[in-house]
Design a protein around this motif. Structure first.
Motif, PDB file in Angstrom:
ATOM      1  N   GLY A  21     -79.109  33.858 -78.610  1.00  0.00           N
ATOM      2  CA  GLY A  21     -78.153  33.038 -79.352  1.00  0.00           C
ATOM      3  C   GLY A  21     -76.996  33.863 -79.893  1.00  0.00           C
ATOM      4  O   GLY A  21     -75.838  33.426 -79.870  1.00  0.00           O
ATOM      5  N   LEU A  22     -77.306  35.068 -80.349  1.00  0.00           N
ATOM      6  CA  LEU A  22     -76.262  35.964 -80.841  1.00  0.00           C
ATOM      7  C   LEU A  22     -75.335  36.379 -79.697  1.00  0.00           C
ATOM      8  O   LEU A  22     -74.109  36.383 -79.848  1.00  0.00           O
ATOM      9  CB  LEU A  22     -76.895  37.191 -81.497  1.00  0.00           C
ATOM     10  N   CYS A  23     -75.911  36.704 -78.550  1.00  0.00           N
ATOM     11  CA  CYS A  23     -75.097  37.047 -77.370  1.00  0.00           C
ATOM     12  C   CYS A  23     -74.227  35.866 -76.944  1.00  0.00           C
ATOM     13  O   CYS A  23     -73.052  36.044 -76.607  1.00  0.00           O
ATOM     14  CB  CYS A  23     -75.995  37.466 -76.210  1.00  0.00           C
ATOM     15  N   THR A  24     -74.810  34.675 -76.963  1.00  0.00           N
ATOM     16  CA  THR A  24     -74.049  33.478 -76.597  1.00  0.00           C
ATOM     17  C   THR A  24     -72.860  33.284 -77.530  1.00  0.00           C
ATOM     18  O   THR A  24     -71.746  32.993 -77.081  1.00  0.00           O
ATOM     19  CB  THR A  24     -74.954  32.235 -76.620  1.00  0.00           C
ATOM     20  N   ALA A  25     -73.094  33.456 -78.826  1.00  0.00           N
ATOM     21  CA  ALA A  25     -72.010  33.284 -79.797  1.00  0.00           C
ATOM     22  C   ALA A  25     -70.906  34.315 -79.574  1.00  0.00           C
ATOM     23  O   ALA A  25     -69.719  33.966 -79.559  1.00  0.00           O
ATOM     24  CB  ALA A  25     -72.561  33.387 -81.213  1.00  0.00           C
ATOM     25  N   ILE A  26     -71.277  35.563 -79.382  1.00  0.00           N
ATOM     26  CA  ILE A  26     -70.278  36.619 -79.180  1.00  0.00           C
ATOM     27  C   ILE A  26     -69.500  36.387 -77.889  1.00  0.00           C
ATOM     28  O   ILE A  26     -68.260  36.476 -77.870  1.00  0.00           O
ATOM     29  CB  ILE A  26     -70.956  38.003 -79.185  1.00  0.00           C
ATOM     30  N   LEU A  27     -70.221  36.076 -76.804  1.00  0.00           N
ATOM     31  CA  LEU A  27     -69.538  35.849 -75.530  1.00  0.00           C
ATOM     32  C   LEU A  27     -68.613  34.637 -75.589  1.00  0.00           C
ATOM     33  O   LEU A  27     -67.520  34.648 -75.030  1.00  0.00           O
ATOM     34  CB  LEU A  27     -70.551  35.680 -74.402  1.00  0.00           C
ATOM     35  N   THR A  28     -69.054  33.590 -76.255  1.00  0.00           N
ATOM     36  CA  THR A  28     -68.238  32.374 -76.337  1.00  0.00           C
ATOM     37  C   THR A  28     -66.989  32.603 -77.183  1.00  0.00           C
ATOM     38  O   THR A  28     -65.903  32.142 -76.827  1.00  0.00           O
ATOM     39  CB  THR A  28     -69.061  31.216 -76.918  1.00  0.00           C
ATOM     40  N   LEU A  29     -67.147  33.308 -78.292  1.00  0.00           N
ATOM     41  CA  LEU A  29     -65.996  33.552 -79.162  1.00  0.00           C
ATOM     42  C   LEU A  29     -64.961  34.465 -78.508  1.00  0.00           C
ATOM     43  O   LEU A  29     -63.780  34.401 -78.852  1.00  0.00           O
ATOM     44  CB  LEU A  29     -66.453  34.142 -80.493  1.00  0.00           C
ATOM     45  N   THR A  30     -65.392  35.289 -77.561  1.00  0.00           N
ATOM     46  CA  THR A  30     -64.447  36.188 -76.894  1.00  0.00           C
ATOM     47  C   THR A  30     -64.004  35.661 -75.529  1.00  0.00           C
ATOM     48  O   THR A  30     -63.336  36.378 -74.793  1.00  0.00           O
ATOM     49  CB  THR A  30     -65.067  37.593 -76.719  1.00  0.00           C
ATOM     50  N   ALA A  31     -64.365  34.430 -75.204  1.00  0.00           N
ATOM     51  CA  ALA A  31     -64.048  33.889 -73.877  1.00  0.00           C
ATOM     52  C   ALA A  31     -63.176  32.640 -73.941  1.00  0.00           C
ATOM     53  O   ALA A  31     -63.358  31.715 -73.163  1.00  0.00           O
ATOM     54  CB  ALA A  31     -65.350  33.573 -73.143  1.00  0.00           C
ATOM     55  N   ALA A  32     -62.216  32.618 -74.833  1.00  0.00           N
ATOM     56  CA  ALA A  32     -61.355  31.442 -74.955  1.00  0.00           C
ATOM     57  C   ALA A  32     -60.562  31.171 -73.676  1.00  0.00           C
ATOM     58  O   ALA A  32     -60.299  30.011 -73.342  1.00  0.00           O
ATOM     59  CB  ALA A  32     -60.418  31.613 -76.138  1.00  0.00           C
ATOM     60  N   ALA A  33     -60.215  32.207 -72.941  1.00  0.00           N
ATOM     61  CA  ALA A  33     -59.455  32.021 -71.697  1.00  0.00           C
ATOM     62  C   ALA A  33     -60.301  31.353 -70.622  1.00  0.00           C
ATOM     63  O   ALA A  33     -59.765  30.745 -69.694  1.00  0.00           O
ATOM     64  CB  ALA A  33     -58.943  33.368 -71.196  1.00  0.00           C
ATOM     65  N   CYS A  34     -61.597  31.440 -70.735  1.00  0.00           N
ATOM     66  CA  CYS A  34     -62.491  30.831 -69.737  1.00  0.00           C
ATOM     67  C   CYS A  34     -62.505  29.307 -69.830  1.00  0.00           C
ATOM     68  O   CYS A  34     -63.012  28.644 -68.927  1.00  0.00           O
ATOM     69  CB  CYS A  34     -63.910  31.373 -69.893  1.00  0.00           C
ATOM     70  N   ALA A  35     -61.977  28.763 -70.888  1.00  0.00           N
ATOM     71  CA  ALA A  35     -61.917  27.309 -71.023  1.00  0.00           C
ATOM     72  C   ALA A  35     -61.029  26.700 -69.942  1.00  0.00           C
ATOM     73  O   ALA A  35     -61.205  25.537 -69.573  1.00  0.00           O
ATOM     74  CB  ALA A  35     -61.404  26.923 -72.406  1.00  0.00           C
ATOM     75  N   LYS A  36     -60.094  27.476 -69.410  1.00  0.00           N
ATOM     76  CA  LYS A  36     -59.206  26.981 -68.354  1.00  0.00           C
ATOM     77  C   LYS A  36     -59.780  27.218 -66.960  1.00  0.00           C
ATOM     78  O   LYS A  36     -59.615  26.390 -66.080  1.00  0.00           O
ATOM     79  CB  LYS A  36     -57.842  27.650 -68.481  1.00  0.00           C
ATOM     80  N   THR A  37     -60.446  28.357 -66.769  1.00  0.00           N
ATOM     81  CA  THR A  37     -60.952  28.668 -65.426  1.00  0.00           C
ATOM     82  C   THR A  37     -62.318  28.049 -65.162  1.00  0.00           C
ATOM     83  O   THR A  37     -62.581  27.585 -64.056  1.00  0.00           O
ATOM     84  CB  THR A  37     -61.036  30.193 -65.222  1.00  0.00           C
ATOM     85  N   THR A  38     -63.192  28.058 -66.141  1.00  0.00           N
ATOM     86  CA  THR A  38     -64.555  27.510 -65.983  1.00  0.00           C
ATOM     87  C   THR A  38     -64.858  26.591 -67.165  1.00  0.00           C
ATOM     88  O   THR A  38     -65.651  26.941 -68.038  1.00  0.00           O
ATOM     89  CB  THR A  38     -65.592  28.649 -65.919  1.00  0.00           C
ATOM     90  N   PRO A  39     -64.240  25.404 -67.211  1.00  0.00           N
ATOM     91  CA  PRO A  39     -64.370  24.561 -68.409  1.00  0.00           C
ATOM     92  C   PRO A  39     -65.804  24.120 -68.712  1.00  0.00           C
ATOM     93  O   PRO A  39     -66.223  24.170 -69.874  1.00  0.00           O
ATOM     94  CB  PRO A  39     -63.470  23.368 -68.125  1.00  0.00           C
ATOM     95  N   GLU A  40     -66.565  23.689 -67.692  1.00  0.00           N
ATOM     96  CA  GLU A  40     -67.927  23.218 -67.968  1.00  0.00           C
ATOM     97  C   GLU A  40     -68.789  24.338 -68.533  1.00  0.00           C
ATOM     98  O   GLU A  40     -69.546  24.148 -69.479  1.00  0.00           O
ATOM     99  CB  GLU A  40     -68.601  22.666 -66.703  1.00  0.00           C
ATOM    100  N   LEU A  41     -68.652  25.507 -67.947  1.00  0.00           N
ATOM    101  CA  LEU A  41     -69.432  26.660 -68.386  1.00  0.00           C
ATOM    102  C   LEU A  41     -69.058  27.057 -69.808  1.00  0.00           C
ATOM    103  O   LEU A  41     -69.931  27.338 -70.639  1.00  0.00           O
ATOM    104  CB  LEU A  41     -69.197  27.823 -67.423  1.00  0.00           C
TER     105      LEU A  41
END
Length: 160
Positions: free
Chosen positions: A103-123
């Motif tokens: 869960g901690l890894c998920t939170a860190i990866l998600t918070l640092t992956a804002a650009a991925c909202a355009k390339t891989t929106p579902e993920l």
């Protein structure tokens, strides 16, 4: 911690139901397992999910799917066994530590992956949902732990 909390909820919910009527609860348990696993498998199978993203969100989702399958096994086992052996409780708590780390890894990866909202929106949005669920469940356990500490008897009172 989200999966750890789901197992906790399944165990304690099943104890409210008489032992001979738990088959209906197993059906509800299977529905909740499906609600957790099906969206993750759906996002994992989407072609857009394999596109390039700077953060390894796809690997993290794969780990989440694996932990979800393990959690479903724990949930079913805990609702069927009475009493639950201590070794199973110990492995459940080790799983809780793994779930907390994931869960901690998920939170860190998600918070640092804002650009991925355009390339891989579902993920990205699945990762965001898992992050929110992890934060909520961590808060639940913090409150629960705080209540447990406040309800403990002082050492001097126990000795008298």
């Amino acid at each position: 911690m989200f999966l750890y909390m789901l197992i906790f909820m399944a165990y304690h919910s099943s104890r409210w139901i008489p032992r001979h009527k738990r088959l209906k609860f197993q059906t509800v348990n299977a529905v909740f397992i499906a609600i957790v696993l099906v969206p993750q498998f759906y996002v994992l199978a989407r072609p857009k999910s394999s596109r390039y993203c700077r953060q390894p969100l796809l690997n993290n989702l794969s780990a989440s799917v694996a932990l979800s399958i393990i959690a479903s096994g724990f949930a079913v086992t805990f609702t069927l066994l009475e009493p639950v052996p201590q070794s199973l409780w110990a492995s459940y708590h080790v799983f809780g530590l793994l779930s907390c780390g994931q869960g901690l890894c998920t939170a860190i990866l998600t918070l640092t992956a804002a650009a991925c909202a355009k390339t891989t929106p579902e993920l990205y949005y699945m990762s965001l949902i898992l992050t929110v669920a992890s934060i909520f469940s961590t808060g639940f356990y913090m409150v629960r732990g705080g209540l447990w500490l406040t309800n403990r008897r002082p050492v001097t009172e126990a000795e008298q």
